[in-house]
Structure formats: C-alpha cells, structure tokens
Design a protein around this motif. Structure first.
Motif, short mmCIF file in Angstrom:
data_model
loop_
_atom_site.label_atom_id
_atom_site.label_comp_id
_atom_site.label_asym_id
_atom_site.label_seq_id
_atom_site.Cartn_x
_atom_site.Cartn_y
_atom_site.Cartn_z
N ASP A 33 0.83 -1.21 0.00
CA ASP A 33 0.00 0.00 0.00
C ASP A 33 0.86 1.25 0.00
N ILE A 34 1.95 1.24 0.77
CA ILE A 34 2.85 2.39 0.81
C ILE A 34 3.49 2.60 -0.56
N TYR A 35 3.95 1.54 -1.19
CA TYR A 35 4.62 1.65 -2.49
C TYR A 35 3.63 1.93 -3.62
N LYS A 36 2.37 1.65 -3.40
CA LYS A 36 1.35 1.99 -4.39
C LYS A 36 1.06 3.47 -4.40
N GLY A 37 1.13 4.11 -3.23
CA GLY A 37 0.92 5.55 -3.13
C GLY A 37 -0.55 5.92 -3.14
N GLY A 38 -0.86 7.11 -2.61
CA GLY A 38 -2.21 7.65 -2.66
C GLY A 38 -3.18 7.07 -1.66
N ILE A 39 -2.73 6.20 -0.78
CA ILE A 39 -3.62 5.57 0.19
C ILE A 39 -3.62 6.33 1.51
N TYR A 40 -2.44 6.67 2.00
CA TYR A 40 -2.32 7.40 3.27
C TYR A 40 -2.10 8.89 3.06
N GLY A 41 -1.88 9.28 1.83
CA GLY A 41 -1.62 10.67 1.47
C GLY A 41 -0.97 10.71 0.10
N GLU A 42 -0.66 11.89 -0.38
CA GLU A 42 -0.08 12.04 -1.71
C GLU A 42 1.30 11.40 -1.78
N SER A 43 1.48 10.50 -2.72
CA SER A 43 2.74 9.78 -2.87
C SER A 43 2.76 9.11 -4.23
N GLU A 44 3.97 8.86 -4.75
CA GLU A 44 4.12 8.24 -6.06
C GLU A 44 3.75 6.76 -6.02
N ASN A 45 3.21 6.28 -7.13
CA ASN A 45 3.00 4.85 -7.34
C ASN A 45 4.27 4.31 -7.98
N ILE A 46 4.99 3.44 -7.27
CA ILE A 46 6.28 2.95 -7.76
C ILE A 46 6.10 1.82 -8.78
#
Length: 375
Positions: free
Chosen positions: A72-85
């Motif tokens: 989920d962290i590496y997918k991004g966008g779940i806990y806040g704005e973040s890149e999908n790796i």
C-alpha cells in the motif's frame, strides 16, 4: 533514530548456482518502462531459537499482513499524496529449485548458534557461513526476520538493517551507490547474505492506521516503532534510497546538504532536530503536547514541512515516496545486478567476462549496509 553505513568486501566461494523458479517474470515480453509493474517475489527467512515464542517464530499471517501494508505504501495515494512505484511484492510460492512452498513466502529456520543474533555481524559476515540462508537475490528479495541482539557499545534499538544495491559502470550509474564492473552478479560470487533484516522483537508494533477503515485519514494512534514503515524504509535502502536528511559517512550531519541525491526531498539538519525533539519532550506538559509539533521540520532552504517520507525517521507520517525517489528505485530495477525482474539494456555498459572467474580468484565486491537505530 540514527543510521550507520558500514563497508566491507566479499568474494567468490566457487559454489554453483541453484535452479530458480523465475517467479520474478524476468522473461516477460512486455515493454520495460515506467508503466511496467514489477512483480517481486519475497521470501521471509524466519530465524528462531524458540518455536513457542511468536516474537521469534513469527506467524505467516503476520508477515503476509505486513507485506500488504508495504504494498500500500509503495502503491501511493492511500495514506496521502505519494508516487506509485509500480511494484507489487508478493509471497513467493516456489523455492529456488521450483518446489511449491508449504507456507508461501516464509521459510522457518532453526538457529542453533547464539540467539538473539547480532544483525551487524550477520549482514557483514564474509566467511560464507550465512550465505546459505538466502535464496538467489536475482530472483527473490530476501528478508531475514529474527531477534536482534542489543548493541551494548553504541546503544539504541536497531529496528532494521539492509544492504544497498550496486550500480554498473555506465551512464545509468546512480550517485551514492557502489559501482561494479559486472552487469551480472551471480549468487556464487557472493560470500555474504545479500538481504534486508528486520528485528522481530518489534514485529507487532504499528500505528493503528492499518486497521482503520479510512486508513487513518481522520486520525490514528502513532507508533514510532511501526514495523510496516521499518520494512518499507529498509526496502527503500535495498532499492537505492538514502535518508532524506543531511548525512556524512552514514550518520546525521550537523550541517545542510542534499545527500540523498533527490532534489524533491527537502534536506534538513537532523542533529538540530534531535536536540529540538529532546527539549520539546522534556519541557512540554501533557496538556500542551502536540505530536504535530514533532512531525514539523525546518528545511535547509528556510522553509518548514511536515515529515511524511519513508526515508525520514520518527517522528514522521512515514508513507510518502517522491518522484525523484521513484526514479532512483526504477533505475536500480532497470540496470542493477542482484535485483529480481526484467532489465533494460544500457548501450554504455561493458560486459565483463565471467569465464574462468573461479580459477582466477574471488571477485571483490564492496559491501554497504545501512543500520537504522531508534534512540
């Protein structure tokens, strides 16, 4: 928390390679670009002395849950704005010889030596003694899970430790990583266990956002020893990321500078922050205490920001991966040896001959591990 880098050299033990199951899809006919999703087999090697202790003999279900949270962290966008790796970690279903695993992604190994295990000694050992515990790093990400022995000399609690990747001498080489001449490093060239290690004493420590329906968007209980963030952080090192704060020789520097080679991650003086954190905790009443005050950072450029990056340390939200960090991870996957999955070809790489290597002596490889401690 602080982190230390250690360097050593390894060589060739002359052993032959095993037959891997190639679950990492390295023979794919898909186009390998930023839209390609890497499917990466993970094998947790649980090293235990007491099978009745769940902090040693960690249940498979717990490891599966942690890996999903890391996804989920590496997918991004779940806990806040973040890149999908565009990485999908999954529990390996087959061993190196292609045999189906009875417990997907988990191997339980009875440890008959001193326990708890010294993580630094394990990771830096170049005698070949511990290489037997890993599976081929070209096909799996190896995550060792065991009780860490306390570091009596340096103090603090080590939550995780990881090897950094290599880059090949070419135009695809990345600053801050050890350079080698070989486009391919086989398992037989290693005499150390190339992997990440997680302290299983903290395997059940986590913030409550993972168990909440809204993923903590309306608030959650924070845990500075969150094992999900620890594993996401250690895998960040494994795929080429450095800490976002300013470092010198692997330790926080009392100065400012961009030492993670990512322009979009604001650098800051960690030494100053640690002093502020200690003062705040010691001099703030329970009524006045606000954890947001400790998540806030003063950047080297004079701005302030709230820490969310997985390559920062507590106290931090611990979910974000930036665009430049994504580019580094993808570059390591495309070009670095000892990585699962398909590769891109670089026209500037000179492929070194492998024939006769065993008779000519060992190939010396620089070994860099990053040991992360919580003070």
């Amino acid at each position: 928390m602080l982190c230390m880098v250690f360097l050593s050299c390894g060589g060739d033990d002359g052993r032959t390679e095993t037959n891997s199951s190639h679950e990492d899809d390295d023979d794919t006919e898909e186009t390998i670009d930023d839209n390609y999703t890497y499917k990466i087999p993970v094998i947790f090697h649980v090293l235990y002395a007491d099978q009745g202790d769940e902090l040693q003999y960690v249940p498979t279900s717990r490891l599966s849950t942690i890996l999903q949270n890391v996804n989920d962290i590496y997918k991004g966008g779940i806990y806040g704005e973040s890149e999908n790796i565009n990485i999908k970690f999954f529990l390996a279903t087959k061993d190196e010889k292609g045999n189906t695993l009875s417990t997907p992604g988990v191997e339980y190994v009875k440890w008959n030596d001193t326990y708890p295990i010294d993580p630094h000694e394990f990771m830096m050992n170049t005698t070949g003694e511990y290489k037997k515990y890993i599976w081929d790093p070209n096909d799996y990400v190896n995550i060792m899970v065991y009780n860490f022995a306390a570091d009596k000399d340096k103090g603090g609690i080590t939550l995780g430790i990881s090897h950094m990747p290599y880059v090949v001498e070419s135009d695809s080489a990345l600053a801050g990583l050890e350079t080698v001449k070989y486009t391919t490093i086989t398992k037989s060239m290693l005499d150390y266990p190339h992997c990440s290690s997680i302290n299983s004493l903290y395997i059940n420590q986590e913030s409550t956002r993972y168990t909440l329906a809204d993923k903590g968007k309306s608030g959650y209980t924070y845990n500075s020893s969150d094992v999900n963030v620890t594993l996401a952080h250690e895998l960040g090192h494994y795929f080429g990321l450095h800490h976002m704060y300013t470092e010198r020789d692997g330790e926080p520097a009392d100065s400012c500078g961009d030492t993670d080679y990512c322009e979009d991650t604001p650098s800051y003086n960690r030494v100053e922050y640690n002093a502020y954190q200690t003062y705040y905790i010691d001099h703030t009443t329970k009524e006045e205490f606000d954890i947001i005050d400790l998540i806030k950072r003063s950047a080297c450029d004079g701005t302030t920001f709230y820490s969310a990056n997985i390559m920062d340390y507590a106290i931090s939200f611990g979910y974000k991966i930036s665009s430049d960090q994504k580019d580094r991870i993808r570059s390591v996957l495309y070009y670095s040896p000892l990585m699962p999955g398909p590769r891109k070809k670089s026209s500037t790489v000179k492929k070194m001959p492998m024939k006769g290597r065993g008779e000519e002596g060992p190939v010396k490889l620089p070994i860099r591990v990053v040991e992360c401690k919580m003070k």
